[in-house]
Design an enzyme around this catalytic site. Structure first.
Site, PDB file in Angstrom:
ATOM      1  N   ALA A  67       0.867  -1.169   0.000  1.00  0.00           N
ATOM      2  CA  ALA A  67       0.000   0.000   0.000  1.00  0.00           C
ATOM      3  C   ALA A  67       0.906   1.222   0.000  1.00  0.00           C
ATOM      4  O   ALA A  67       2.081   1.134   0.372  1.00  0.00           O
ATOM      5  CB  ALA A  67      -0.887  -0.015   1.235  1.00  0.00           C
ATOM      6  N   GLY A 110       0.646  -4.963   1.025  1.00  0.00           N
ATOM      7  CA  GLY A 110      -0.626  -5.014   0.297  1.00  0.00           C
ATOM      8  C   GLY A 110      -0.487  -5.684  -1.059  1.00  0.00           C
ATOM      9  O   GLY A 110      -1.450  -6.261  -1.577  1.00  0.00           O
ATOM     10  N   GLU A 113      -0.684  -9.244  -0.360  1.00  0.00           N
ATOM     11  CA  GLU A 113      -2.086  -9.525   0.003  1.00  0.00           C
ATOM     12  C   GLU A 113      -2.986  -9.538  -1.233  1.00  0.00           C
ATOM     13  O   GLU A 113      -3.897 -10.356  -1.346  1.00  0.00           O
ATOM     14  CB  GLU A 113      -2.568  -8.492   1.023  1.00  0.00           C
ATOM     15  CG  GLU A 113      -1.884  -8.684   2.367  1.00  0.00           C
ATOM     16  CD  GLU A 113      -2.165  -7.574   3.358  1.00  0.00           C
ATOM     17  OE1 GLU A 113      -1.980  -6.391   2.999  1.00  0.00           O
ATOM     18  OE2 GLU A 113      -2.575  -7.871   4.487  1.00  0.00           O
ATOM     19  N   GLU A 133       5.203  -5.140   6.807  1.00  0.00           N
ATOM     20  CA  GLU A 133       4.520  -4.090   7.573  1.00  0.00           C
ATOM     21  C   GLU A 133       5.096  -3.914   8.980  1.00  0.00           C
ATOM     22  O   GLU A 133       5.129  -2.817   9.515  1.00  0.00           O
ATOM     23  CB  GLU A 133       3.015  -4.389   7.697  1.00  0.00           C
ATOM     24  CG  GLU A 133       2.230  -4.249   6.405  1.00  0.00           C
ATOM     25  CD  GLU A 133       2.163  -5.537   5.602  1.00  0.00           C
ATOM     26  OE1 GLU A 133       3.027  -6.420   5.785  1.00  0.00           O
ATOM     27  OE2 GLU A 133       1.241  -5.633   4.774  1.00  0.00           O
TER      28      GLU A 133
END
Ligand code: DAK
Length: 259
Positions: A67, A110, A113, A133
């Site tokens: 992200a 992300g 993911e 993260e």
């Protein structure tokens, strides 16, 4: 539809559509606009009778490096909740047609993911998967703790998520995270070939079979996702999250204080 941060080709092969993430300078970091465009493109493809299978890819260097840290660094837990980017991810997860991730280079945070949210993953030998993260003072928030644990088991998921280490495509294959590893010049074509094979199957049976395979773990997954989401938001109230993301942007090691 006009898109800026993704490129769409609904005729990459008969009945196969391609979505290409297109923020190369930022290693395809997933900002709100990109995810919104992906949600809209997938929704349209899901309704399009000429599309039966979808491939999502990045470029050779990065599928997606996570992200967008710069977009979320200063956000509080309440702002994260108000912006509610999870509704976009939830919409993407509702896509009924099979989605294959064609991954080369970094699939981190992300990005990892997003690849795990897809139904299958075809990787190039250069692909690297990870959930870094923790190094930013947060934790996976878009399904990482749940989907990775189901895919590779608790011990290995725990190690990857708590250390933030990356694994190679070969390791990911051995662990059962991904379907295939091929040389870098072939990964996209290999994903398209797999998509074409599935596109030749009866579409209603494909849709129902996908739904049933997802059902195999989804009831527990939904509870797990809610739990993960709550903890992820909470971390945006910590000083360590602000420090971790600031340090990334200032290109220096983070100093965590446990606050
Ligand atoms: N966000 C923003 N910019 C990024 C980025 C990211 N995740 N990753 C890379 N970039 C930018 C870099 O800042 C750099 O920009 P400039 O400095 O040139 O302006 C450019 O992309 C090229 O990156 P590097 O210069 O760092 O390239 P290197 O080859 O040296 O290193 C790297 C590649 C992938 C090892 C490194 O860029 C890196 O460590 N990137 C960060 C990886 C990371 O920590 N990812 C996890 C992010 S947190 C949510 C859903 C999901 C998530 C959160 C919420 N909701 C639905 C609410 C997920 C969270 C995350 O993914």
């Amino acid at each position: 539809m006009k898109f800026e941060l993704i490129k769409v080709n609904t005729k990459i092969a008969p009945q196969v559509a391609l979505i290409e993430l297109n923020r190369p300078k930022e290693l395809n970091a997933l900002n709100q606009q990109l995810m919104g465009e992906m949600r809209d493109a997938l929704a349209e493809m899901d309704q399009d009778d000429k599309v039966r299978v979808i491939v999502i890819t990045g470029n050779e260097k990065a599928f997606a490096a996570g992200a967008d840290i710069k977009q979320m660094a200063e956000r509080s837990a309440i702002e994260m909740d108000r912006i509610d980017q999870f509704s976009t991810w939830d919409q993407i997860n509702k896509t009924k047609k099979p989605i294959i991730a064609a991954v080369s280079g970094f699939a981190l945070g992300g990005g990892c993911e997003l690849s795990m949210l897809c139904d299958m993953i075809v990787a190039s030998e250069t692909a690297k998967f990870g959930q870094p993260e923790i190094k930013l003072g947060v934790m996976p928030g878009a399904g990482g703790t749940q989907r990775m644990t189901r895919a590779i088991g608790k011990a290995r998921a725990m190690e990857l998520i708590l250390t933030g280490d990356m694994i190679s495509a070969d390791e990911a294959l051995k662990m059962g995270l991904i379907n295939k590893v091929v040389p870098v010049e072939l990964y996209l074509q290999e994903a398209i070939n797999l998509a074409s094979k599935i596109a030749a199957m009866p579409p209603i049976a494909v849709k129902m079979a996908k739904e049933a395979v997802k059902k195999a773990h989804n009831s527990l997954l939904d509870d797990g996702l809610m739990f993960e989401r709550k903890n992820f938001y909470l971390l945006f109230n910590s000083e360590d999250q602000k420090e971790g993301m600031k340090a990334f942007m200032e290109k220096r090691p983070a100093e965590f204080k446990g606050k």
